[in-house]
Scaffold this motif. Structure first.
Motif, PDB file in Angstrom:
ATOM      1  N   GLN A  83       3.534  -4.126   4.400  1.00  0.00           N
ATOM      2  CA  GLN A  83       3.099  -3.230   5.438  1.00  0.00           C
ATOM      3  C   GLN A  83       1.322  -3.623   5.352  1.00  0.00           C
ATOM      4  N   TYR A  86       0.161  -6.896   6.648  1.00  0.00           N
ATOM      5  CA  TYR A  86       0.485  -6.710   8.102  1.00  0.00           C
ATOM      6  C   TYR A  86      -0.463  -5.954   8.704  1.00  0.00           C
ATOM      7  N   PHE A  87      -0.792  -4.818   8.336  1.00  0.00           N
ATOM      8  CA  PHE A  87      -2.117  -4.050   8.878  1.00  0.00           C
ATOM      9  C   PHE A  87      -3.452  -4.796   8.787  1.00  0.00           C
ATOM     10  N   TYR A  88      -3.557  -5.435   7.429  1.00  0.00           N
ATOM     11  CA  TYR A  88      -4.966  -6.090   7.471  1.00  0.00           C
ATOM     12  C   TYR A  88      -5.055  -7.204   8.258  1.00  0.00           C
ATOM     13  N   GLU A  89      -3.708  -8.107   8.682  1.00  0.00           N
ATOM     14  CA  GLU A  89      -3.807  -9.207   9.511  1.00  0.00           C
ATOM     15  C   GLU A  89      -4.013  -8.789  10.823  1.00  0.00           C
ATOM     16  N   ASN A  90      -3.213  -7.813  11.315  1.00  0.00           N
ATOM     17  CA  ASN A  90      -3.128  -7.606  12.670  1.00  0.00           C
ATOM     18  C   ASN A  90      -4.098  -6.501  13.215  1.00  0.00           C
ATOM     19  N   ARG A  91      -4.693  -5.329  12.432  1.00  0.00           N
ATOM     20  CA  ARG A  91      -5.462  -4.429  12.911  1.00  0.00           C
ATOM     21  C   ARG A  91      -6.942  -4.340  12.423  1.00  0.00           C
ATOM     22  N   SER A  98     -15.374  -9.806  16.941  1.00  0.00           N
ATOM     23  CA  SER A  98     -13.915  -9.392  17.330  1.00  0.00           C
ATOM     24  C   SER A  98     -14.130  -8.155  17.993  1.00  0.00           C
ATOM     25  N   ARG A 102     -14.541  -6.515  21.807  1.00  0.00           N
ATOM     26  CA  ARG A 102     -13.279  -5.548  22.339  1.00  0.00           C
ATOM     27  C   ARG A 102     -14.030  -4.495  22.806  1.00  0.00           C
ATOM     28  N   ASP A 154      -6.086   1.281  20.746  1.00  0.00           N
ATOM     29  CA  ASP A 154      -6.396  -0.124  20.681  1.00  0.00           C
ATOM     30  C   ASP A 154      -5.913  -0.915  19.337  1.00  0.00           C
ATOM     31  N   LYS A 155      -5.269  -2.105  19.512  1.00  0.00           N
ATOM     32  CA  LYS A 155      -4.813  -2.973  18.426  1.00  0.00           C
ATOM     33  C   LYS A 155      -5.857  -3.074  17.335  1.00  0.00           C
ATOM     34  N   ILE A 156      -7.143  -3.090  17.449  1.00  0.00           N
ATOM     35  CA  ILE A 156      -8.194  -2.996  16.404  1.00  0.00           C
ATOM     36  C   ILE A 156      -8.075  -1.626  15.926  1.00  0.00           C
TER      37      ILE A 156
END
Length: 226
Positions: A83, A86-91, A98, A102, A154-156
């Protein structure tokens, strides 16, 4: 008669058969005593063993209850690592551009106007460095709230730290907004963003690299506009 009886008793006492019978009787009595003692000792040992066994069973049950929360811990740790990855990779933004770009996209979509925005970075943590955003926005109230809501969803990963309404002119609201996001330590070090002031307030100095702002957006790190 008396002499004959005395002679018979003497003969019996001197007979080996008589002494064998006496010895056998004594041994029989001794065996009976030993058997009784053995039975009593066996009962005592059996009772003590039962109590000891019951005590061990209680201890085992208590240990099972204590260790129950730890069962499957290795799988839980592996899942937590997945998890976090995944958090580091996507958010977590990969670089300064970047999240700065945004902010400009959300500015255009919400209809607000960013009159000033500054970025700075805090001290590096074990894996991430906090990035501080300090901005002034002007728009009507619904547009500002739309911008803030979009930022939070937001995704970020953005965290709104503080919002201060500083005035209203002609139906427009002037808002000072302080936001945090995070970058990996290496990306933050390469961004060229200035260090935050001792009070953890973002500085308004422009970063080393500024992405091209979308139409209608102010450049990152700019001072009061127009």
């Amino acid at each position: 008669m008396s002499e004959k009886s005395s002679i018979n008793w003497r003969e019996r006492l001197s007979s080996p058969l008589t002494w064998h019978g006496v010895a056998f009787s004594v041994l029989l009595i001794v065996m009976a005593v030993l058997a009784t003692r053995f039975a009593l000792d066996w009962m005592a040992v059996s009772s003590g063993s039962s109590n000891a066994l019951a005590g061990k069973q209680v201890e085992l049950k208590a240990m099972e209850m204590q260790t129950a929360p730890l069962r499957g811990l290795d799988k839980g740790v592996a899942h937590s690592r997945e998890q976090i990855g995944y958090f580091y990779e996507n958010r977590i933004p990969a670089n300064y551009s970047s999240f700065a770009t945004r902010i400009g996209d959300l500015e255009v979509k919400s209809g607000v106007r960013v009159t000033r925005i500054g970025y700075s970075q805090g001290k590096p943590g074990p894996d991430l460095t906090e990035i501080f955003l300090d901005a002034n926005l002007i728009a009507d109230y619904p547009q500002i709230m739309h911008f803030v809501n979009s930022l939070e969803r937001d995704k970020i990963f953005f965290v709104v730290r503080q919002m201060n309404l500083t005035g209203q002119q002609g139906g427009l609201v002037n808002l000072r907004l302080q936001v945090s996001t995070w970058m990996r330590n290496a990306a933050a070090a390469a961004s060229g963003l200035p260090q935050a002031s001792p009070g953890h307030q973002p500085q308004n100095a422009p970063p080393a690299e500024t992405p091209a702002s979308p139409a209608g957006a102010s450049p990152a790190g700019a001072g009061e506009g127009e």
